[in-house]
Design a protein around this motif. Structure first.
Motif, PDB file in Angstrom:
ATOM      1  N   LYS A   2       0.832  -1.195   0.000  1.00 34.66           N
ATOM      2  CA  LYS A   2       0.000   0.000   0.000  1.00 34.66           C
ATOM      3  C   LYS A   2       0.869   1.248   0.000  1.00 34.66           C
ATOM      4  N   ASN A   4       0.789   5.739   0.062  1.00 31.65           N
ATOM      5  CA  ASN A   4       0.027   6.933   0.392  1.00 31.65           C
ATOM      6  C   ASN A   4       0.445   8.073  -0.516  1.00 31.65           C
ATOM      7  N   GLU A   6       0.949  11.593  -0.429  1.00 30.40           N
ATOM      8  CA  GLU A   6       1.058  12.602   0.618  1.00 30.40           C
ATOM      9  C   GLU A   6       0.850  14.022   0.102  1.00 30.40           C
ATOM     10  N   ASP A  84       5.031   7.628  -0.737  1.00 27.18           N
ATOM     11  CA  ASP A  84       5.813   7.576   0.501  1.00 27.18           C
ATOM     12  C   ASP A  84       6.767   6.395   0.607  1.00 27.18           C
ATOM     13  N   TYR A 105      -0.227  -1.737  -6.503  1.00 28.00           N
ATOM     14  CA  TYR A 105      -0.259  -1.196  -5.146  1.00 28.00           C
ATOM     15  C   TYR A 105      -1.655  -0.696  -4.798  1.00 28.00           C
ATOM     16  N   GLU A 106      -2.088  -1.025  -3.597  1.00 24.43           N
ATOM     17  CA  GLU A 106      -3.252  -0.353  -3.042  1.00 24.43           C
ATOM     18  C   GLU A 106      -2.835   1.061  -2.645  1.00 24.43           C
ATOM     19  N   THR A 107      -3.809   1.958  -2.514  1.00 29.25           N
ATOM     20  CA  THR A 107      -3.501   3.339  -2.150  1.00 29.25           C
ATOM     21  C   THR A 107      -4.408   3.788  -1.005  1.00 29.25           C
ATOM     22  N   ASN A 108      -4.162   4.987  -0.526  1.00 27.72           N
ATOM     23  CA  ASN A 108      -5.022   5.557   0.515  1.00 27.72           C
ATOM     24  C   ASN A 108      -6.307   6.148  -0.062  1.00 27.72           C
ATOM     25  N   ILE A 109      -6.558   5.916  -1.348  1.00 30.13           N
ATOM     26  CA  ILE A 109      -7.827   6.285  -1.985  1.00 30.13           C
ATOM     27  C   ILE A 109      -8.654   5.004  -2.122  1.00 30.13           C
ATOM     28  N   PRO A 110      -9.827   4.938  -1.521  1.00 29.24           N
ATOM     29  CA  PRO A 110     -10.643   3.717  -1.608  1.00 29.24           C
ATOM     30  C   PRO A 110     -10.939   3.319  -3.057  1.00 29.24           C
ATOM     31  N   ASP A 113      -6.351   1.407  -7.123  1.00 23.63           N
ATOM     32  CA  ASP A 113      -5.036   0.772  -7.143  1.00 23.63           C
ATOM     33  C   ASP A 113      -4.192   1.406  -8.245  1.00 23.63           C
TER      34      ASP A 113
END
Length: 237
Positions: A2, A4, A6, A84, A105-110, A113
């Protein structure tokens, strides 16, 4: 894995509404449109920003989205959004150095990817034209509602036409009062020759003066992008 983003900033209301309109227009193109390539004629038209924000907008509509950065020559994603961690990407997979599961990669956005570009490669056109890329598109098509592929400017290099061959549709990003009509027509013709359906165009960097919708964000590449791709001759005028 995952990551992020930033440095990612939320869009203002009018810009966000414009992307909602864009995603709605895409849904009207048919339920067989899942893999979409975005390109432009020249650098600095905001193509990468439009691609990224379109993918985010689709994910906000509860669609499972994969954003693929296919600009192996000169990507702006990591620097622009402040990733990050150190990542592997598309070039690692296409060269056979990594498996597909190692570069998504997963991200901090639901629901969002991403596949980054990975390290620079001396032969991006050959990599994107390989059977390995074709298998990548086939695999992700089965997993995601939408795969948004950010390609280099087609007025500069042929990569976008190669990618478009494997896609269900393509969108051309055009900066208002910048790229010449002649060059945009040339890009359109190249996409048509690839056999890919052209879904339409996004007119970018339009100053609306606070009235109505249609402002798709002020995306940018950065000064080095022009220097990297060089002079465009008659088509850059």
């Amino acid at each position: 894995m995952k990551v992020n983003f930033e440095k990612r900033k939320e869009l203002d209301y009018k810009t966000n509404e414009a992307y909602k309109t864009l995603r709605t227009n895409i849904s009207f193109c048919g339920d067989d449109i899942h893999v979409i390539a975005l390109t432009s004629s020249i650098p600095n038209e905001g193509k990468s920003a439009v691609s990224f924000n379109l993918a985010v907008s689709l994910s906000e509509d509860n669609k499972k989205v994969l954003y693929m950065d296919a600009d192996i020559r000169k990507s702006v994603t990591i620097a622009r959004y402040g990733v990050d961690i150190e990542t592997k990407g598309l070039s690692h997979y296409l060269c056979g150095q990594s498996d597909l599961t190692d570069v998504i990669y997963e991200t901090n956005i639901p629901n969002f990817d991403i596949i980054f570009t990975g390290q620079s490669a001396p032969n991006p056109s050959e990599l994107l034209g390989s059977n390995r890329f074709k298998k990548l598109v086939e695999a992700t098509r089965e997993t995601y509602d939408y795969v948004i592929i950010d390609c280099p400017p087609l007025g500069s290099v042929i990569d976008a036409a190669i990618v478009a061959k494997e896609c269900d549709g393509a969108i051309i990003v055009v900066e208002t009062d910048n790229a010449s009509y002649k060059l945009v027509q040339r890009v359109k013709k190249q996409l048509e020759q690839s056999g890919c359906k052209i879904l339409g165009a996004v007119l970018n960097k339009v100053e609306m003066g606070g009235k109505g919708y249609g402002y798709y964000g002020k995306g940018y590449y950065g000064g080095y992008y022009n220097r990297y791709y060089g002079d465009y001759g008659e088509y850059g005028n």
